[in-house]
Design a protein around this motif. Sequence first.
Motif, mmCIF file in Angstrom:
data_model
loop_
_atom_site.group_PDB
_atom_site.id
_atom_site.type_symbol
_atom_site.label_atom_id
_atom_site.label_comp_id
_atom_site.label_asym_id
_atom_site.label_seq_id
_atom_site.Cartn_x
_atom_site.Cartn_y
_atom_site.Cartn_z
ATOM 1 N N LYS A 160 -5.338 -0.820 -5.041
ATOM 2 C CA LYS A 160 -5.259 -2.221 -5.467
ATOM 3 C C LYS A 160 -5.206 -3.102 -4.229
ATOM 4 C CE LYS A 160 -1.563 -2.148 -7.885
ATOM 5 N NZ LYS A 160 -0.412 -2.299 -8.754
ATOM 6 N N ARG A 161 -5.756 -4.300 -4.395
ATOM 7 C CA ARG A 161 -5.636 -5.308 -3.343
ATOM 8 C C ARG A 161 -5.411 -6.641 -4.035
ATOM 9 N NH1 ARG A 161 -9.959 -8.688 -2.326
ATOM 10 N NH2 ARG A 161 -11.846 -8.212 -3.500
ATOM 11 N N ARG A 162 -4.770 -7.526 -3.322
ATOM 12 C CA ARG A 162 -4.511 -8.870 -3.850
ATOM 13 C C ARG A 162 -5.648 -9.797 -3.489
ATOM 14 N NH1 ARG A 162 -1.018 -10.374 -6.895
ATOM 15 N NH2 ARG A 162 1.096 -9.661 -7.018
ATOM 16 N N ASN A 163 -6.017 -10.626 -4.455
ATOM 17 C CA ASN A 163 -6.976 -11.709 -4.228
ATOM 18 C C ASN A 163 -6.371 -12.926 -4.918
ATOM 19 O OD1 ASN A 163 -9.232 -13.166 -3.541
ATOM 20 N ND2 ASN A 163 -10.403 -12.504 -5.330
ATOM 21 N N GLY A 164 -5.631 -13.710 -4.150
ATOM 22 C CA GLY A 164 -4.894 -14.819 -4.748
ATOM 23 C C GLY A 164 -3.809 -14.280 -5.653
ATOM 24 N N ALA A 208 -8.370 -3.734 -8.728
ATOM 25 C CA ALA A 208 -8.312 -2.274 -8.634
ATOM 26 C C ALA A 208 -9.705 -1.710 -8.406
ATOM 27 C CB ALA A 208 -7.721 -1.700 -9.919
ATOM 28 N N SER A 209 -9.780 -0.729 -7.511
ATOM 29 C CA SER A 209 -11.028 -0.025 -7.207
ATOM 30 C C SER A 209 -10.768 1.470 -7.257
ATOM 31 C CB SER A 209 -11.521 -0.358 -5.799
ATOM 32 O OG SER A 209 -11.766 -1.726 -5.672
ATOM 33 N N GLY A 210 -11.748 2.214 -7.762
ATOM 34 C CA GLY A 210 -11.620 3.668 -7.813
ATOM 35 C C GLY A 210 -11.921 4.297 -6.463
ATOM 36 N N ASP A 211 -11.315 5.432 -6.205
ATOM 37 C CA ASP A 211 -11.527 6.176 -4.969
ATOM 38 C C ASP A 211 -12.373 7.412 -5.276
ATOM 39 O OD1 ASP A 211 -11.388 7.855 -2.735
ATOM 40 O OD2 ASP A 211 -9.378 7.178 -2.222
ATOM 41 N N VAL A 212 -13.651 7.340 -4.945
ATOM 42 C CA VAL A 212 -14.598 8.418 -5.243
ATOM 43 C C VAL A 212 -14.185 9.709 -4.546
ATOM 44 C CG1 VAL A 212 -17.002 9.145 -5.014
ATOM 45 C CG2 VAL A 212 -16.470 6.804 -5.672
ATOM 46 N N GLU A 213 -13.691 9.615 -3.321
ATOM 47 C CA GLU A 213 -13.278 10.819 -2.585
ATOM 48 C C GLU A 213 -12.134 11.540 -3.287
ATOM 49 O OE1 GLU A 213 -14.767 12.446 -0.106
ATOM 50 O OE2 GLU A 213 -16.324 10.945 -0.407
ATOM 51 N N ALA A 214 -11.210 10.793 -3.874
ATOM 52 C CA ALA A 214 -10.104 11.421 -4.602
ATOM 53 C C ALA A 214 -10.631 12.165 -5.831
ATOM 54 C CB ALA A 214 -9.079 10.368 -5.021
ATOM 55 N N VAL A 215 -11.606 11.572 -6.509
ATOM 56 C CA VAL A 215 -12.204 12.238 -7.671
ATOM 57 C C VAL A 215 -12.924 13.507 -7.210
ATOM 58 C CG1 VAL A 215 -13.889 12.018 -9.539
ATOM 59 C CG2 VAL A 215 -12.367 10.105 -8.990
ATOM 60 N N LEU A 249 -14.189 2.962 -11.098
ATOM 61 C CA LEU A 249 -15.176 3.663 -10.276
ATOM 62 C C LEU A 249 -16.524 2.956 -10.346
ATOM 63 C CD1 LEU A 249 -14.299 7.385 -11.014
ATOM 64 C CD2 LEU A 249 -14.155 6.242 -8.783
ATOM 65 N N ALA A 250 -16.790 2.301 -11.462
ATOM 66 C CA ALA A 250 -18.052 1.571 -11.633
ATOM 67 C C ALA A 250 -18.034 0.241 -10.880
ATOM 68 C CB ALA A 250 -18.326 1.330 -13.107
ATOM 69 N N GLY A 251 -16.849 -0.282 -10.605
ATOM 70 C CA GLY A 251 -16.736 -1.555 -9.895
ATOM 71 C C GLY A 251 -15.309 -2.053 -9.921
ATOM 72 N N GLU A 252 -15.008 -2.950 -9.029
ATOM 73 C CA GLU A 252 -13.668 -3.512 -8.916
ATOM 74 C C GLU A 252 -13.355 -4.374 -10.137
ATOM 75 O OE1 GLU A 252 -11.537 -4.958 -5.007
ATOM 76 O OE2 GLU A 252 -12.945 -6.466 -5.736
#
Length: 109
Positions: free
Chosen positions: A64-68, A73-80, A29-32
């Motif tokens: 999650k998203r791929r980068n190479g 991973a990134s948090g979803d604030v709306e889900a929280v 949630l603080a950053g990817e």
Amino acid sequence: MIEDSEGRADALFHALSDRTRRDILRRVLAGEHSVTTLAAKYDMSFAAVQKHVAVLERAGLLTKRRNGREQLASGDVEAVRSVATMLDELEAVWRGRVARIDALLTQGD
């Protein structure tokens, strides 16, 4: 992600029931963060951290998203926020019940 509201609530609260998963969620949630970077923070195997991340992802608390070669991973604030809303609704139900009990007890005086 889970579609029905009861299944979604179960998935969210199951995901949040574990200390490690709550810590991972705070971090993303603080950053990817890459899953590899997250795994380095814990005294457990990479595979164990991947499983925790997967539980959070299934609950919709992170994406999650791929980068190479890395998975980020990134948090979803709306889900929280949806968890907070669920808790607020439960609190309202219980406050109403307590108020009715108080009213019944007051009537008996």
